[in-house]
Write an enzyme that holds these catalytic residues in place. Structure first.
Site, PDB file in Angstrom:
ATOM      1  N   ASP A 149     -25.209  16.297  38.371  1.00  0.00           N
ATOM      2  CA  ASP A 149     -23.845  16.672  38.776  1.00  0.00           C
ATOM      3  C   ASP A 149     -23.884  17.759  39.858  1.00  0.00           C
ATOM      4  O   ASP A 149     -23.058  17.772  40.769  1.00  0.00           O
ATOM      5  CB  ASP A 149     -23.058  17.168  37.557  1.00  0.00           C
ATOM      6  CG  ASP A 149     -22.951  16.100  36.481  1.00  0.00           C
ATOM      7  OD1 ASP A 149     -22.802  14.924  36.838  1.00  0.00           O
ATOM      8  OD2 ASP A 149     -23.035  16.450  35.289  1.00  0.00           O
ATOM      9  N   HIS A 177     -21.409  16.389  30.615  1.00  0.00           N
ATOM     10  CA  HIS A 177     -21.875  15.385  31.568  1.00  0.00           C
ATOM     11  C   HIS A 177     -21.227  14.032  31.288  1.00  0.00           C
ATOM     12  O   HIS A 177     -21.876  13.121  30.802  1.00  0.00           O
ATOM     13  CB  HIS A 177     -23.408  15.286  31.546  1.00  0.00           C
ATOM     14  CG  HIS A 177     -23.918  14.189  32.445  1.00  0.00           C
ATOM     15  ND1 HIS A 177     -23.813  14.251  33.821  1.00  0.00           N
ATOM     16  CD2 HIS A 177     -24.483  12.993  32.177  1.00  0.00           C
ATOM     17  CE1 HIS A 177     -24.302  13.146  34.348  1.00  0.00           C
ATOM     18  NE2 HIS A 177     -24.709  12.359  33.368  1.00  0.00           N
TER      19      HIS A 177
HETATM   20  P1  NAD Z   1     -34.027   2.098  31.585  1.00  0.00           P
HETATM   21  O1  NAD Z   1     -33.531   1.027  30.665  1.00  0.00           O
HETATM   22  O2  NAD Z   1     -34.463   1.711  32.942  1.00  0.00           O
HETATM   23  O3  NAD Z   1     -35.222   2.882  30.911  1.00  0.00           O
HETATM   24  C1  NAD Z   1     -35.155   3.359  29.600  1.00  0.00           C
HETATM   25  C2  NAD Z   1     -36.542   3.294  29.010  1.00  0.00           C
HETATM   26  O4  NAD Z   1     -36.464   3.787  27.669  1.00  0.00           O
HETATM   27  C3  NAD Z   1     -37.113   1.876  28.930  1.00  0.00           C
HETATM   28  O5  NAD Z   1     -38.385   1.806  29.541  1.00  0.00           O
HETATM   29  C4  NAD Z   1     -37.215   1.602  27.435  1.00  0.00           C
HETATM   30  O6  NAD Z   1     -38.299   0.780  27.063  1.00  0.00           O
HETATM   31  C5  NAD Z   1     -37.365   3.019  26.904  1.00  0.00           C
HETATM   32  N1  NAD Z   1     -37.071   3.159  25.491  1.00  0.00           N
HETATM   33  C6  NAD Z   1     -36.124   2.534  24.759  1.00  0.00           C
HETATM   34  N2  NAD Z   1     -36.216   2.915  23.470  1.00  0.00           N
HETATM   35  C7  NAD Z   1     -37.212   3.807  23.386  1.00  0.00           C
HETATM   36  C8  NAD Z   1     -37.789   4.552  22.337  1.00  0.00           C
HETATM   37  N3  NAD Z   1     -37.328   4.461  21.085  1.00  0.00           N
HETATM   38  N4  NAD Z   1     -38.818   5.372  22.606  1.00  0.00           N
HETATM   39  C9  NAD Z   1     -39.294   5.483  23.880  1.00  0.00           C
HETATM   40  N5  NAD Z   1     -38.796   4.791  24.917  1.00  0.00           N
HETATM   41  C10 NAD Z   1     -37.770   3.968  24.672  1.00  0.00           C
HETATM   42  O7  NAD Z   1     -32.864   3.195  31.666  1.00  0.00           O
HETATM   43  P2  NAD Z   1     -32.753   4.412  32.716  1.00  0.00           P
HETATM   44  O8  NAD Z   1     -31.968   3.952  33.888  1.00  0.00           O
HETATM   45  O9  NAD Z   1     -34.074   5.014  32.902  1.00  0.00           O
HETATM   46  O10 NAD Z   1     -31.782   5.408  31.897  1.00  0.00           O
HETATM   47  C11 NAD Z   1     -32.230   6.034  30.723  1.00  0.00           C
HETATM   48  C12 NAD Z   1     -31.128   6.886  30.115  1.00  0.00           C
HETATM   49  O11 NAD Z   1     -30.821   7.992  30.996  1.00  0.00           O
HETATM   50  C13 NAD Z   1     -29.799   6.169  29.897  1.00  0.00           C
HETATM   51  O12 NAD Z   1     -29.263   6.538  28.650  1.00  0.00           O
HETATM   52  C14 NAD Z   1     -28.916   6.671  31.023  1.00  0.00           C
HETATM   53  O13 NAD Z   1     -27.558   6.606  30.712  1.00  0.00           O
HETATM   54  C15 NAD Z   1     -29.397   8.102  31.122  1.00  0.00           C
HETATM   55  N6  NAD Z   1     -29.078   8.785  32.396  1.00  0.00           N
HETATM   56  C16 NAD Z   1     -28.728  10.093  32.316  1.00  0.00           C
HETATM   57  C17 NAD Z   1     -28.451  10.805  33.461  1.00  0.00           C
HETATM   58  C18 NAD Z   1     -28.084  12.261  33.388  1.00  0.00           C
HETATM   59  O14 NAD Z   1     -27.534  12.777  34.375  1.00  0.00           O
HETATM   60  N7  NAD Z   1     -28.375  12.986  32.336  1.00  0.00           N
HETATM   61  C19 NAD Z   1     -28.533  10.175  34.713  1.00  0.00           C
HETATM   62  C20 NAD Z   1     -28.894   8.840  34.762  1.00  0.00           C
HETATM   63  C21 NAD Z   1     -29.162   8.142  33.576  1.00  0.00           C
HETATM   64  C1  LMR Z   2     -25.081   9.521  36.007  1.00  0.00           C
HETATM   65  O1  LMR Z   2     -24.299  10.468  36.059  1.00  0.00           O
HETATM   66  O2  LMR Z   2     -25.421   8.888  37.024  1.00  0.00           O
HETATM   67  C2  LMR Z   2     -25.659   9.133  34.685  1.00  0.00           C
HETATM   68  O3  LMR Z   2     -25.075   9.823  33.624  1.00  0.00           O
HETATM   69  C3  LMR Z   2     -25.684   7.667  34.450  1.00  0.00           C
HETATM   70  C4  LMR Z   2     -24.344   7.052  34.243  1.00  0.00           C
HETATM   71  O4  LMR Z   2     -24.168   6.347  33.245  1.00  0.00           O
HETATM   72  O5  LMR Z   2     -23.473   7.226  35.087  1.00  0.00           O
END
Ligand code: NAD
Ligand code: LMR
Length: 329
Positions: A149, A177
């Site tokens: 953010d 967030h």
């Molecule tokens: P993704 O699906 O590409 O990757 C997630 C990974 O987690 C996969 O490789 C999967 O196998 C693994 N996984 C699932 N269960 C698991 C477990 N029990 N133990 C270990 N690994 C496990 O998803 P992504 O795009 O990398 O996003 C991951 C998370 O981050 C999502 O929840 C998304 O919403 C969040 N996110 C948060 C922010 C933020 O600003 N905080 C930003 C972007 C995404």
């Molecule tokens: C973001 O802000 O990009 C992440 O929290 C992923 C989402 O679900 O938007």
């Protein structure tokens, strides 16, 4: 030994985040854990000529991966598809985060835990409640990473004013967030930036910061959410915290979502202002994690209005995460 574990290391965020962490000499051991493909990703990264040793751990090896970790970064879980809110991810991600936090409590109870998985407003309370249940909770050591953010705010602000360098302009983002809980304090940007905007421009900029995640989800059209910008933000946050802890660098500040007990002096003031147990705000880091939660600056009437909308939503998100653990005890 400084062992950093990435849980969910083979995912869209996990891979580029691990790549960025591999660049740092602060880390001696980089452990990659995922339920799929972590061993392959680790083999690949392990050839890079930096100091850290990289190891991969598969589905049944969580305990081994987490053993003696200094810091655990968690981007494990499912991302959004168009039409979903972050809260819609709770059903799947809450259980994943609970199980990883149980692993932390068993294998590295003193570790710093940095949570990326959504919904962050609820997953951070889940981690804290699990650690409390095991008697190993230290509020100075658990962080929700809301840096994206801040990163977005800097970038979007610079698109409106070309004299602003996005790299050197850090915008404080408070609240949480997700959507309306993301409250950028644009009035804090120097040189009267906010006064240069019309009401329409201010509304549009605020909305863009609050819903920047949706912009990416829509553009990826079913293939997930922000991964590369998140890896950048996640690495920036992780390395900032590690620099304060390991090198004792002072004055390092980022906005992050924490349990307000992390700073006893700030708790009473924040509770009075927000009535919340968790809140994103500028935090200064130190050898023990949270050194200080910076006092809220004077908010503009516009920002106070945003915060008033954010607080009830945050309250619901926090209660949902905490009760996922406390009601199942
Ligand atoms: P993704 O699906 O590409 O990757 C997630 C990974 O987690 C996969 O490789 C999967 O196998 C693994 N996984 C699932 N269960 C698991 C477990 N029990 N133990 C270990 N690994 C496990 O998803 P992504 O795009 O990398 O996003 C991951 C998370 O981050 C999502 O929840 C998304 O919403 C969040 N996110 C948060 C922010 C933020 O600003 N905080 C930003 C972007 C995404
Ligand atoms: C973001 O802000 O990009 C992440 O929290 C992923 C989402 O679900 O938007």
């Amino acid at each position: 030994m400084v062992k950093v574990v990435v849980c969910g290391a083979a995912g869209g965020i996990g891979q580029p985040l691990s790549l960025l962490l591999k660049q740092s000499d602060l880390i001696t051991d980089l452990a990659l854990y995922d339920v799929v493909n972590a061993v392959g990703v680790a083999a690949d990264l392990s050839h890079i000529n930096t100091k850290s040793k990289v190891t991969g751990y598969g589905k049944t090896e969580m305990d081994e991966a987490l053993k003696n970790a200094h810091t655990v970064v968690i981007p494990a879980g499912v991302p959004r598809k168009p039409g979903m809110t972050r809260d819609d991810l709770f059903k799947i991600n809450a259980g994943i985060i609970r199980d990883l936090a149980e692993g932390v409590a068993r294998n590295c109870p003193n570790a710093f835990v940095l949570v990326i998985s959504n919904p962050v407003n609820s997953t951070v309370p889940i981690v804290c409640e699990v650690l409390k249940k095991h008697g190993v909770f230290d509020p100075k050591k658990v962080f929700g990473i809301s840096t994206l953010d801040v990163v977005r705010s800097s970038r979007f602000v610079s698109e409106l004013n070309s004299s602003i360098d996005p790299k050197n302009t850090r915008v404080t983002v408070i609240g949480g967030h997700s959507g309306v809980t993301i409250v950028p304090l644009l009035s804090q940007i120097p040189n009267g930036f906010v006064d240069s905007l019309s009401k329409e421009q201010l509304d549009a900029l605020t909305y863009r910061i609050q819903y920047g995640g949706d912009e990416v989800v829509k553009a990826k059209d079913g293939a997930g959410s922000a991964t590369l910008s998140m890896a950048y933000a996640g690495a920036r946050f992780t390395l900032t915290v590690l620099s304060a802890i390991l090198e004792g660098r002072s004055g390092l500040v980022e906005s992050t979502y924490v349990n307000l007990e992390a700073d006893a002096a700030a708790t009473a003031a924040f509770k009075e202002q927000t009535g919340l147990d968790y809140f994103a705000q500028d935090v200064e880091f130190g050898r023990n994690g949270v050194e200080k939660i910076v006092a809220l600056p004077k908010l503009s009437a516009y920002e106070q209005g945003l915060l008033d909308v954010a607080i009830p939503e945050l309250k619901t998100n926090i209660a949902k995460g905490a009760s996922f653990i406390t009601d199942s005890a």
